[in-house]
Design a protein around this motif. Structure first.
Motif, PDB file in Angstrom:
ATOM      1  N   GLU A 231      13.815  18.411 -45.776  1.00  0.00           N
ATOM      2  CA  GLU A 231      13.431  17.556 -44.659  1.00  0.00           C
ATOM      3  C   GLU A 231      14.635  17.035 -43.878  1.00  0.00           C
ATOM      4  O   GLU A 231      14.500  16.640 -42.713  1.00  0.00           O
ATOM      5  N   LEU A 232      15.812  17.043 -44.498  1.00  0.00           N
ATOM      6  CA  LEU A 232      17.014  16.502 -43.856  1.00  0.00           C
ATOM      7  C   LEU A 232      17.785  17.551 -43.074  1.00  0.00           C
ATOM      8  O   LEU A 232      18.688  17.214 -42.304  1.00  0.00           O
ATOM      9  N   LEU A 233      17.459  18.825 -43.260  1.00  0.00           N
ATOM     10  CA  LEU A 233      18.247  19.911 -42.684  1.00  0.00           C
ATOM     11  C   LEU A 233      17.790  20.270 -41.274  1.00  0.00           C
ATOM     12  O   LEU A 233      16.582  20.379 -41.006  1.00  0.00           O
ATOM     13  N   HIS A 234      18.752  20.485 -40.398  1.00  0.00           N
ATOM     14  CA  HIS A 234      18.460  21.015 -39.067  1.00  0.00           C
ATOM     15  C   HIS A 234      17.945  22.439 -39.209  1.00  0.00           C
ATOM     16  O   HIS A 234      18.280  23.150 -40.164  1.00  0.00           O
ATOM     17  N   GLY A 250      19.667  28.168 -42.099  1.00  0.00           N
ATOM     18  CA  GLY A 250      18.274  27.767 -42.078  1.00  0.00           C
ATOM     19  C   GLY A 250      17.818  27.162 -43.389  1.00  0.00           C
ATOM     20  O   GLY A 250      18.257  27.567 -44.462  1.00  0.00           O
ATOM     21  N   PRO A 251      16.947  26.167 -43.327  1.00  0.00           N
ATOM     22  CA  PRO A 251      16.472  25.478 -44.538  1.00  0.00           C
ATOM     23  C   PRO A 251      15.845  26.413 -45.560  1.00  0.00           C
ATOM     24  O   PRO A 251      16.026  26.211 -46.769  1.00  0.00           O
ATOM     25  N   ASP A 252      15.118  27.440 -45.119  1.00  0.00           N
ATOM     26  CA  ASP A 252      14.456  28.321 -46.072  1.00  0.00           C
ATOM     27  C   ASP A 252      15.473  29.039 -46.956  1.00  0.00           C
ATOM     28  O   ASP A 252      15.317  29.121 -48.181  1.00  0.00           O
ATOM     29  N   HIS A 253      16.523  29.577 -46.335  1.00  0.00           N
ATOM     30  CA  HIS A 253      17.542  30.300 -47.102  1.00  0.00           C
ATOM     31  C   HIS A 253      18.361  29.344 -47.980  1.00  0.00           C
ATOM     32  O   HIS A 253      18.707  29.673 -49.119  1.00  0.00           O
ATOM     33  N   VAL A 300      30.168  17.511 -44.834  1.00  0.00           N
ATOM     34  CA  VAL A 300      28.819  17.491 -44.281  1.00  0.00           C
ATOM     35  C   VAL A 300      28.868  17.290 -42.772  1.00  0.00           C
ATOM     36  O   VAL A 300      29.445  16.322 -42.277  1.00  0.00           O
ATOM     37  N   GLY A 301      28.242  18.215 -42.039  1.00  0.00           N
ATOM     38  CA  GLY A 301      28.104  18.073 -40.600  1.00  0.00           C
ATOM     39  C   GLY A 301      26.782  17.416 -40.250  1.00  0.00           C
ATOM     40  O   GLY A 301      25.737  17.764 -40.812  1.00  0.00           O
ATOM     41  N   LEU A 302      26.806  16.454 -39.339  1.00  0.00           N
ATOM     42  CA  LEU A 302      25.606  15.737 -38.910  1.00  0.00           C
ATOM     43  C   LEU A 302      25.477  15.797 -37.396  1.00  0.00           C
ATOM     44  O   LEU A 302      26.471  15.714 -36.678  1.00  0.00           O
ATOM     45  N   SER A 303      24.252  15.925 -36.921  1.00  0.00           N
ATOM     46  CA  SER A 303      24.006  15.842 -35.488  1.00  0.00           C
ATOM     47  C   SER A 303      22.512  15.639 -35.262  1.00  0.00           C
ATOM     48  O   SER A 303      21.688  16.262 -35.951  1.00  0.00           O
ATOM     49  N   GLY A 304      22.181  14.759 -34.326  1.00  0.00           N
ATOM     50  CA  GLY A 304      20.788  14.569 -33.972  1.00  0.00           C
ATOM     51  C   GLY A 304      19.903  14.102 -35.112  1.00  0.00           C
ATOM     52  O   GLY A 304      18.720  14.456 -35.168  1.00  0.00           O
ATOM     53  N   SER A 309      25.442  21.202 -41.266  1.00  0.00           N
ATOM     54  CA  SER A 309      26.265  22.117 -42.063  1.00  0.00           C
ATOM     55  C   SER A 309      26.617  21.480 -43.400  1.00  0.00           C
ATOM     56  O   SER A 309      26.857  20.274 -43.488  1.00  0.00           O
ATOM     57  N   LEU A 310      26.624  22.318 -44.425  1.00  0.00           N
ATOM     58  CA  LEU A 310      27.068  21.940 -45.762  1.00  0.00           C
ATOM     59  C   LEU A 310      28.174  22.914 -46.137  1.00  0.00           C
ATOM     60  O   LEU A 310      27.912  24.082 -46.449  1.00  0.00           O
ATOM     61  N   ASN A 311      29.410  22.443 -46.051  1.00  0.00           N
ATOM     62  CA  ASN A 311      30.572  23.287 -46.293  1.00  0.00           C
ATOM     63  C   ASN A 311      31.101  22.987 -47.684  1.00  0.00           C
ATOM     64  O   ASN A 311      31.742  21.957 -47.908  1.00  0.00           O
ATOM     65  N   HIS A 312      30.825  23.860 -48.634  1.00  0.00           N
ATOM     66  CA  HIS A 312      31.254  23.691 -50.023  1.00  0.00           C
ATOM     67  C   HIS A 312      32.571  24.434 -50.229  1.00  0.00           C
ATOM     68  O   HIS A 312      32.604  25.670 -50.163  1.00  0.00           O
ATOM     69  N   PHE A 313      33.640  23.699 -50.494  1.00  0.00           N
ATOM     70  CA  PHE A 313      34.942  24.318 -50.783  1.00  0.00           C
ATOM     71  C   PHE A 313      35.148  24.282 -52.297  1.00  0.00           C
ATOM     72  O   PHE A 313      35.174  23.211 -52.909  1.00  0.00           O
ATOM     73  N   LEU A 314      35.298  25.470 -52.889  1.00  0.00           N
ATOM     74  CA  LEU A 314      35.261  25.585 -54.343  1.00  0.00           C
ATOM     75  C   LEU A 314      36.627  25.515 -55.019  1.00  0.00           C
ATOM     76  O   LEU A 314      36.698  25.545 -56.253  1.00  0.00           O
TER      77      LEU A 314
END
Length: 343
Positions: A231-234, A250-253, A300-304, A309-314
């Motif tokens: 619900e939180l994902l663009h 996309g939220p589904d993937h 974490v990228g936020l807009s609207g 975006s969720l950028n995971h750096f391992l």
């Protein structure tokens, strides 16, 4: 080495090391924008200081110390950029993958990836609000990634003119070129950036809506409530995981990945930090014995009112010490209410 600075120069009442250290943060930000790596940026600044120390007795105040240091730093960065591969994000290497993939791909060398930078290494904690916001926007992951598409000299021109607000004459003097050449390089750089994806992320300090969104994200992630997380994902939100090349849109993937191959993140804890002018978290996965151990740094990228975006750096072995994060969490550390601390 620093102890010998005062012996080298008697022309200033302030010790040389103190004069140089006053510029460390802004030079690190400049070098980071040029190179796309926090570690290379810090190496470049250290090299700049060493060169300045060795030649300080010949400086003689013929230009402002700041201008002189930027000249040295620019030459260092241009030399480093000439011998290095352009740093990228997974999105630059190919199309989005599937959330049902059973393997994210073989890790690629660290040298190819754009990396995150702690805010406190490159951004002032206070100052004119407009300048603070502009500074944070200029180290966003999307913007720094777009800069890497420019030839190194165009990159330097654009940063000096557009980010640091130097005049065309000042940039021409620094690069030993002409004003028309600087203006031409700036025009070409602008045209390249206009075609790049630099959509705005979050501007800090976070407003109440964004703080609430982040708190909901932490609660959903730590509870591994994928319905709440979705619900939180663009609708065009992305997930990436350098140094592996797989990324998805996309939220589904994203939720399919977290349900399947990525389900090892269930039971994780998040500790808030700040990176690239954006909210970020150190993610700790559950240790089968006890507590939690480092897994990724999430920017974490936020807009609207949504997560974009969720950028995971391992690369936690290097990134967690850089961000001052502990090497493990015991039970009870990293609770959802900490999300508000990133503001």
């Amino acid at each position: 080495m620093w102890a010998s600075f005062e012996q080298v120069s008697e022309v200033a009442s302030v010790p040389v090391e103190t004069q140089l250290e006053a510029y460390r943060s802004e030079l690190t930000g400049y070098c980071y924008r040029m190179l796309g790596s926090a570690f290379e940026a810090e190496d470049a600044v250290q090299d700049t200081f060493v060169r300045a120390w060795r030649n300080f007795d010949r400086f003689e105040g013929r230009s402002a110390l700041r201008t002189w240091l930027y000249r040295i730093a620019t030459n260092v960065c241009l030399n480093m950029a000439a011998s290095a591969q352009r740093r990228v994000r997974p999105m630059d290497l190919g199309p989005a993958g599937s959330g049902t993939a059973t393997h994210p791909g073989e890790p690629r060398p660290e040298q190819i990836w754009l990396g995150p930078m702690p805010d406190d290494r490159v951004l002032p904690s206070a100052g004119d609000p407009a300048e603070v916001i502009a500074g944070r926007e200029s180290v966003r992951l999307a913007f720094v990634a777009a800069l890497q598409h420019l030839p190194p000299k165009q990159r330097a021109v654009l940063i000096l003119r557009e980010v640091l607000a130097w005049s065309a004459q000042e940039v021409a003097d620094l690069l030993d070129t002409s004003v028309p050449s600087v203006n031409s390089a700036l025009q070409r750089a602008r045209a390249t950036l206009a075609s790049a994806d630099t959509a705005a992320d979050v501007r800090r300090p976070l407003d109440e809506e964004q703080q609430t969104l982040l708190a909901r994200y932490v609660r959903a992630f730590e509870a591994y409530d994928l319905t709440a997380l979705t619900e939180l994902l663009h609708e065009d939100a992305t997930l990436s995981m350098p140094p592996v090349p797989l990324w998805m849109r996309g939220p589904d993937h994203i939720t399919a990945w977290m349900t399947g191959t990525g389900s090892g993140c269930r039971g994780s804890r998040l500790v808030p930090v700040a990176a690239n002018g954006m909210p970020a978290f150190g993610q700790y996965r559950r240790d089968p014995d006890s507590g939690h151990v480092p897994w990724s740094l999430i920017v974490v990228g936020l807009s609207g009112g949504r997560i974009t975006s969720l950028n995971h750096f391992l690369d936690t072995d290097r990134l967690f010490p850089l961000f001052g994060l502990p090497d493990r969490l015991e039970e009870g550390v990293g609770q959802p209410e900490q999300a508000g601390q990133v503001a």
